[in-house]
Design a protein around this motif. Structure first.
Motif, PDB file in Angstrom:
ATOM      1  N   ARG A 242       0.984  -1.261  -0.083  1.00 40.10           N
ATOM      2  CA  ARG A 242       0.100   0.065   0.036  1.00 40.10           C
ATOM      3  C   ARG A 242       0.998   1.131  -0.106  1.00 40.10           C
ATOM      4  NH1 ARG A 242      -5.384  -0.429   1.984  1.00 40.10           N
ATOM      5  NH2 ARG A 242      -6.256  -2.487   1.883  1.00 40.10           N
ATOM      6  N   VAL A 243       0.599   2.170  -0.891  1.00 37.11           N
ATOM      7  CA  VAL A 243       1.449   3.210  -1.041  1.00 37.11           C
ATOM      8  C   VAL A 243       0.394   4.415  -0.760  1.00 37.11           C
ATOM      9  CG1 VAL A 243       2.906   4.821  -2.646  1.00 37.11           C
ATOM     10  CG2 VAL A 243       2.925   2.243  -2.839  1.00 37.11           C
ATOM     11  N   ARG A 244       1.009   5.040   0.170  1.00 30.24           N
ATOM     12  CA  ARG A 244      -0.031   6.164   0.702  1.00 30.24           C
ATOM     13  C   ARG A 244       0.482   7.792   0.116  1.00 30.24           C
ATOM     14  NH1 ARG A 244      -0.601   9.696   5.619  1.00 30.24           N
ATOM     15  NH2 ARG A 244      -3.058   9.853   5.890  1.00 30.24           N
TER      16      ARG A 244
ATOM     17  N   THR B 196       2.034  -5.143 -11.283  1.00 28.47           N
ATOM     18  CA  THR B 196       1.789  -3.658 -11.419  1.00 28.47           C
ATOM     19  C   THR B 196       0.280  -3.094 -10.879  1.00 28.47           C
ATOM     20  OG1 THR B 196       3.253  -3.324 -13.278  1.00 28.47           O
ATOM     21  CG2 THR B 196       1.721  -1.629 -12.924  1.00 28.47           C
ATOM     22  N   ALA B 197       0.271  -2.178 -10.155  1.00 33.66           N
ATOM     23  CA  ALA B 197      -1.015  -1.378  -9.917  1.00 33.66           C
ATOM     24  C   ALA B 197      -0.927   0.149 -10.172  1.00 33.66           C
ATOM     25  CB  ALA B 197      -1.467  -1.604  -8.520  1.00 33.66           C
ATOM     26  N   ALA B 198      -2.169   0.635 -10.443  1.00 36.53           N
ATOM     27  CA  ALA B 198      -2.023   2.243 -10.738  1.00 36.53           C
ATOM     28  C   ALA B 198      -3.488   2.494 -10.153  1.00 36.53           C
ATOM     29  CB  ALA B 198      -2.075   2.419 -12.304  1.00 36.53           C
TER      30      ALA B 198
ATOM     31  N   ARG C  34       1.668   4.835 -10.643  1.00 33.74           N
ATOM     32  CA  ARG C  34       1.746   3.567 -10.910  1.00 33.74           C
ATOM     33  C   ARG C  34       2.963   2.987 -10.032  1.00 33.74           C
ATOM     34  NH1 ARG C  34       2.476   1.101 -16.930  1.00 33.74           N
ATOM     35  NH2 ARG C  34       3.293  -1.287 -16.445  1.00 33.74           N
ATOM     36  N   VAL C  35       2.613   1.878  -9.535  1.00 33.79           N
ATOM     37  CA  VAL C  35       3.395   1.164  -8.557  1.00 33.79           C
ATOM     38  C   VAL C  35       3.752  -0.423  -9.223  1.00 33.79           C
ATOM     39  CG1 VAL C  35       3.891   0.050  -6.318  1.00 33.79           C
ATOM     40  CG2 VAL C  35       2.416   2.070  -6.718  1.00 33.79           C
ATOM     41  N   SER C  36       4.854  -0.717  -9.250  1.00 33.04           N
ATOM     42  CA  SER C  36       5.592  -2.087  -9.858  1.00 33.04           C
ATOM     43  C   SER C  36       6.421  -2.591  -8.847  1.00 33.04           C
ATOM     44  CB  SER C  36       6.156  -1.944 -11.120  1.00 33.04           C
ATOM     45  OG  SER C  36       5.243  -1.143 -12.014  1.00 33.04           O
TER      46      SER C  36
ATOM     47  N   GLY D  72      -4.644   9.072  -0.395  1.00 29.17           N
ATOM     48  CA  GLY D  72      -5.163   8.070  -0.762  1.00 29.17           C
ATOM     49  C   GLY D  72      -3.981   6.879  -0.759  1.00 29.17           C
ATOM     50  N   GLU D  73      -4.670   5.731  -1.017  1.00 27.91           N
ATOM     51  CA  GLU D  73      -3.512   4.785  -1.347  1.00 27.91           C
ATOM     52  C   GLU D  73      -3.731   4.007  -2.674  1.00 27.91           C
ATOM     53  OE1 GLU D  73      -4.695   2.026   2.287  1.00 27.91           O
ATOM     54  OE2 GLU D  73      -2.714   3.148   3.244  1.00 27.91           O
ATOM     55  N   VAL D  74      -2.521   3.501  -3.173  1.00 25.71           N
ATOM     56  CA  VAL D  74      -2.609   2.627  -4.383  1.00 25.71           C
ATOM     57  C   VAL D  74      -2.285   1.392  -3.484  1.00 25.71           C
ATOM     58  CG1 VAL D  74      -1.491   2.144  -6.453  1.00 25.71           C
ATOM     59  CG2 VAL D  74      -1.585   4.660  -5.594  1.00 25.71           C
ATOM     60  N   VAL D  75      -3.169   0.349  -4.134  1.00 30.54           N
ATOM     61  CA  VAL D  75      -2.966  -1.025  -3.362  1.00 30.54           C
ATOM     62  C   VAL D  75      -2.460  -2.024  -4.253  1.00 30.54           C
ATOM     63  CG1 VAL D  75      -4.123  -2.941  -2.304  1.00 30.54           C
ATOM     64  CG2 VAL D  75      -4.747  -0.717  -1.606  1.00 30.54           C
ATOM     65  N   LEU D  76      -1.479  -2.768  -4.244  1.00 24.81           N
ATOM     66  CA  LEU D  76      -0.696  -3.770  -5.137  1.00 24.81           C
ATOM     67  C   LEU D  76      -0.749  -4.992  -4.638  1.00 24.81           C
ATOM     68  CD1 LEU D  76       0.676  -4.389  -7.562  1.00 24.81           C
ATOM     69  CD2 LEU D  76       2.904  -3.713  -6.845  1.00 24.81           C
TER      70      LEU D  76
END
Length: 428
Positions: A359-361, A376-378, A369-371, A386-390
């Motif tokens: 989780r990237v806050r 990968t998740a965006a 975009r997180v890899s 907010g959070e990018v959840v991968l």
């Protein structure tokens, strides 16, 4: 005309025999065995003294002989485990003395191989009838460097002696070359046997080779003496480096809160913490370079070699790994196991195959975009956090360094507050 008595040799003999005689005078069921072992060890050490004097090192012969007794497991096999191991040392000393008496006229490889085979026969004869020996694949590095009776790990003075022999051999000393070959033959012969050691302390199979190691130890002491005479500041600098290292390790402990910041601490705890820091960073010094090779081959920290090196389950069949035993778990288990649990009278651990999620806050504009290793998740960014959840399979996350790549869309901006790695709920 009365025979001349060498007073210094008489004093040396008394000093060498003193521990065994003192223990024997206390009585006990092993008194006779201790006296016999003391006689064998003392006679062998006097032969070592003769051996070193014949090689032209009379000033260092006595101190080297004392180091062979008190700086190696020899004393243990004189007073704690008296028996044939002490006799094997005497036999090895007789071989070394006879070798130097004949002048060592043969080729280094041939002569060293012959001496090594004789020493091997002497060492194995001392074990005859005690344990059943079997032949397996050689484990030379473990036999030398592992914490499980590794010769150099248990007796660092041997490392000094071997290093000095290597230096002299590189300079063309033929007897040093032959001694290294002999030691190599003995080490290899021991490495193909299971168990690869004898006795309780260290490896008693090394006892017949002590006179050859004494040659290297005397050379090391001679080199240290010459260095102190010619360049005394270098000796002082080496001593200062040890103090600096201790100070840096103490600072590291304080920073990591391994010692109380405002309270007293026991010296054993400080020493243990210092050893833990060194081993975690570069592996245990007595196991160099075997632990480095182990780390490179298995992609594990060098410090793990202390627990894993020297374990040969295939040579000890039937074998069992007790999951839940603290010592065994610390040595053998990697990530993916739960804490210990009671299970029907035993202690077990749960295999933990849970997937995880990263989780990237962050906040900002555009898309983040997180890899991680192909996964990968965006997500769109907003002015509030907010959070990018991968979601990640457990196999993608491994011990050591994991590469996480964060990318933003063109013209976007991402302000990242935290990255969290959590178990995925309901993933089992």
């Amino acid at each position: 005309m009365r025979p001349r008595v060498d007073l210094s040799r008489a004093v040396l003999a008394v000093v060498l025999a003193l521990p065994g005689l003192a223990l024997a005078l206390r009585g006990g069921p092993d008194r006779a065995a201790i006296l016999l072992a003391t006689a064998a060890v003392t006679a062998g050490l006097l032969l070592v003294d003769d051996f070193l004097r014949a090689l032209g090192q009379p000033p260092l012969a006595a101190i080297t002989t004392l180091l062979i007794l008190y700086g190696t497991p020899l004393l243990w096999y004189e007073v704690a485990e008296p028996g044939r191991s002490a006799a094997s040392f005497l036999a090895g000393a007789m071989v070394a003395r006879a070798w130097v008496a004949r002048g060592g006229r043969g080729r280094a490889v041939m002569e060293g191989s012959a001496i090594g085979l004789v020493l091997t026969a002497v060492a194995l004869a001392a074990e005859a009838g005690r344990v059943r020996l079997t032949i397996h694949h050689p484990v030379l590095l473990d036999g030398l460097f592992s914490s499980s009776h590794g010769v150099l790990f248990w007796t660092p003075v041997f490392t000094v002696a071997v290093a000095a022999l290597v230096v002299r051999a590189a300079r063309g000393d033929r007897m040093a070359q032959a001694a290294l070959v002999a030691l190599g033959v003995l080490a290899l012969a021991s490495a193909v046997l299971r168990p690869w050691w004898a006795g309780g302390l260290g490896n008693a199979r090394a006892l017949p080779a002590l006179p050859l190691l004494a040659r290297g130890l005397a050379a090391a002491l001679d080199g240290l003496r010459e260095a102190a005479r010619r360049r005394p500041l270098r000796v002082l600098a080496a001593a200062g480096a040890v103090m600096v290292a201790w100070n840096l390790l103490f600072m590291a402990q304080y920073r990591a809160e391994m010692v109380p910041r405002d309270d007293t601490v026991a010296f054993p705890a400080v020493a243990e913490n210092a050893a833990l820091l060194v081993a975690a960073a570069v592996g245990s010094p007595p196991a160099w370079p075997a632990n480095w090779l182990f780390a490179a081959r298995h992609r594990l920290p060098a410090g793990r070699y202390d627990r894993l090196g020297g374990r040969d389950l295939l040579a000890a069949l039937p074998a069992e790994i007790d999951i839940g035993d603290l010592d065994s778990d610390q040595a053998l288990l990697a990530e993916g196991w739960s804490v210990r649990h009671p299970c029907l009278g035993a202690i077990c651990r749960v295999v933990d195959p849970r997937a995880v999620e990263l989780r990237v806050r962050a906040l900002g504009t555009g898309t983040l975009r997180v890899s991680v290793d192909g996964a990968t998740a965006a997500a769109a960014l907003h002015p509030t956090f907010g959070e990018v959840v991968l979601p990640l399979p457990r196999a993608l996350v491994h011990a050591g360094a994991n590469e996480v790549v964060l990318e933003v869309s063109p013209g976007s901006q991402a302000l990242v507050d935290a990255l969290r790695l959590l178990p995925r709920e309901g993933a089992r």
